[in-house]
Design an enzyme around this catalytic site. Structure first.
Site, PDB file in Angstrom:
ATOM      1  N   ARG A  53       0.881  -1.178   0.000  1.00  0.00           N
ATOM      2  CA  ARG A  53       0.000   0.000   0.000  1.00  0.00           C
ATOM      3  C   ARG A  53       0.910   1.217   0.000  1.00  0.00           C
ATOM      4  NH1 ARG A  53      -5.418   1.114   3.446  1.00  0.00           N
ATOM      5  NH2 ARG A  53      -6.103  -0.283   1.785  1.00  0.00           N
TER       6      ARG A  53
ATOM      7  N   HIS B 101      -7.297   0.803  -6.522  1.00  0.00           N
ATOM      8  CA  HIS B 101      -7.478  -0.127  -5.392  1.00  0.00           C
ATOM      9  C   HIS B 101      -8.087  -1.428  -5.935  1.00  0.00           C
ATOM     10  CE1 HIS B 101      -7.732  -1.494  -1.416  1.00  0.00           C
ATOM     11  NE2 HIS B 101      -8.636  -0.686  -0.895  1.00  0.00           N
TER      12      HIS B 101
ATOM     13  N   ARG C 152     -13.470  -8.981   1.288  1.00  0.00           N
ATOM     14  CA  ARG C 152     -12.056  -8.691   1.065  1.00  0.00           C
ATOM     15  C   ARG C 152     -11.228  -9.956   1.313  1.00  0.00           C
ATOM     16  NH1 ARG C 152      -9.969  -3.603   1.219  1.00  0.00           N
ATOM     17  NH2 ARG C 152      -8.142  -4.687   0.402  1.00  0.00           N
TER      18      ARG C 152
ATOM     19  N   ASP D  72     -17.585   6.783  -1.448  1.00  0.00           N
ATOM     20  CA  ASP D  72     -16.356   6.612  -0.663  1.00  0.00           C
ATOM     21  C   ASP D  72     -16.093   7.933   0.045  1.00  0.00           C
ATOM     22  OD1 ASP D  72     -13.973   5.620   0.371  1.00  0.00           O
ATOM     23  OD2 ASP D  72     -12.851   5.746  -1.513  1.00  0.00           O
TER      24      ASP D  72
ATOM     25  N   CYS E 295     -16.398   1.108   0.457  1.00  0.00           N
ATOM     26  CA  CYS E 295     -15.234   0.265   0.767  1.00  0.00           C
ATOM     27  C   CYS E 295     -14.827   0.347   2.226  1.00  0.00           C
ATOM     28  CB  CYS E 295     -14.063   0.628  -0.143  1.00  0.00           C
ATOM     29  SG  CYS E 295     -13.404   2.284   0.156  1.00  0.00           S
TER      30      CYS E 295
ATOM     31  N   GLN F 224      -9.842  -4.151  -3.669  1.00  0.00           N
ATOM     32  CA  GLN F 224     -11.160  -3.747  -3.178  1.00  0.00           C
ATOM     33  C   GLN F 224     -12.245  -4.077  -4.203  1.00  0.00           C
ATOM     34  OE1 GLN F 224     -12.053  -2.090  -0.149  1.00  0.00           O
ATOM     35  NE2 GLN F 224     -14.032  -2.777  -0.887  1.00  0.00           N
TER      36      GLN F 224
END
Ligand code: CP
Ligand code: NVA
Length: 313
Positions: free
Chosen positions: A113, A140, A298, A231, A270, A143
């Site tokens: 990340r 991402h 996930r 988000d 998310c 996700q």
């Protein structure tokens, strides 16, 4: 050093064709169903990643990505180690390429990340083992694997469905754009004009056959949609919090907006969420919300993604 074949990185969903993406989603669904009721730390009976170790590097905070990848490796029969970039020599200026060369000698895969997408690309270019993007400023992908799994659990095949994105044209949306032409769903996007997705990502999705509408009207984006997604208004690393908090309130997802979607529409986020900002508490915690399944998925999606990277799919 590991496999002689080139490592199979998962830096973006653009790396996956329809067959790969389908294989990952099917594997995730099958493994999830097969281990229902088992303790979460117990390994799947076939232990496909027996003996493999994943290293995780975080330049930014994480709850879901960190735990899902760690438990994913345990359930697959392998193990994982988690590192904060600040605690590594990376935090003192060792290059991502040198770090990649060293870790390639000691672990079987690396999830990163990172603040800068280019750093994940640089790491992957020097790594001899698969590298997975655990979120960057640009995208991402892991996700969206979980999100697609969640959508298909509730609504069936995502092909032909309409996904409405309301809010910031950010990294999570970019990965939805990447998978749209591969799986054949339409995206209707409403963002403040200054926070639209990058035109090159929109054009690339359209050029590959996806239906993508971009505008600034949340009601128009959501009208009749099967899925409504939002988000945070301020992503990790965004420097312009004050301007964002001014621009985004008309893009909040609340019950009134959800009523414009299809009656069966699901709400997704998310996480982490900010109730009272991008989503009202009643939508976040209401009957249409799929956010907890999305978070659980996930884990299941990451297991399948890891298997794909290890060429086990
Ligand atoms: N959705 C997500 O990536 O969560 P974390 O930041 O907690 O990993
Ligand atoms: N867009 C958010 C996602 C967090 C999982 C961020 O980048 O901070």
């Amino acid at each position: 050093m590991s496999d002689a074949a080139p490592p199979r990185h998962l830096l973006d969903l653009t790396a996956l064709g329809a067959a790969d993406l389908r294989a990952i989603l099917n594997q995730a669904r099958r493994r999830k169903q097969a281990r229902a009721g088992m303790p979460k730390g117990a390994s799947d009976p076939d232990r496909p990643c027996d003996g493999r170790v994943l290293a995780m590097i975080f330049q930014k905070n994480s709850t879901r990505t960190r735990v899902s990848f760690d438990v994913a490796m345990r359930q697959l029969g392998g193990s994982a180690l988690v590192m904060s970039a600040n605690d590594m020599q990376l935090g003192r200026g060792e290059t991502v390429e040198d770090t990649a060369r060293v870790l390639s000698c000691m672990v079987d895969a690396v999830m990163i990340r990172a603040n800068r997408h280019e750093d994940i690309e640089g790491f992957a270019s020097a790594a001899d083992v698969p590298v997975l993007n655990g979120l960057s400023d640009r995208s991402h992908p892991c996700q969206i694997l979980a999100d697609l799994l969640t959508i298909e659990e509730r609504l069936g095949d995502v092909r032909g469905k309409t996904i409405a994105w309301v809010g910031d044209g950010n990294n999570v949306l970019t990965s939805f754009l990447h998978a749209a032409p591969v799986l054949g769903y339409a995206l209707r996007i409403a963002t403040p004009p200054n926070y639209a997705p990058r035109t090159q990502d929109v054009h690339a999705a359209r050029a590959s056959g996806a239906r993508v509408d971009v505008g600034a009207d949340p009601g128009a984006a959501v009208a009749g949609a099967d899925v409504v997604v939002t988000d945070t208004w301020v992503s990790m690393g965004d420097p312009d919090k004050d301007e964002r908090m001014q621009a985004f309130p008309p893009f909040a997802v609340d019950a009134e907006l959800m009523q414009r979607a299809a009656p069966h529409a699901m709400f997704m986020h998310c996480l982490p969420a900010h109730r009272g900002e991008e989503v009202s508490a009643d939508v976040m915690d209401g009957a249409q919300s799929a956010v907890w399944d999305e978070a659980e998925n996930r884990l299941h999606a990451q297991k399948a993604a890891l298997m794909w990277c290890f060429r086990l799919l």
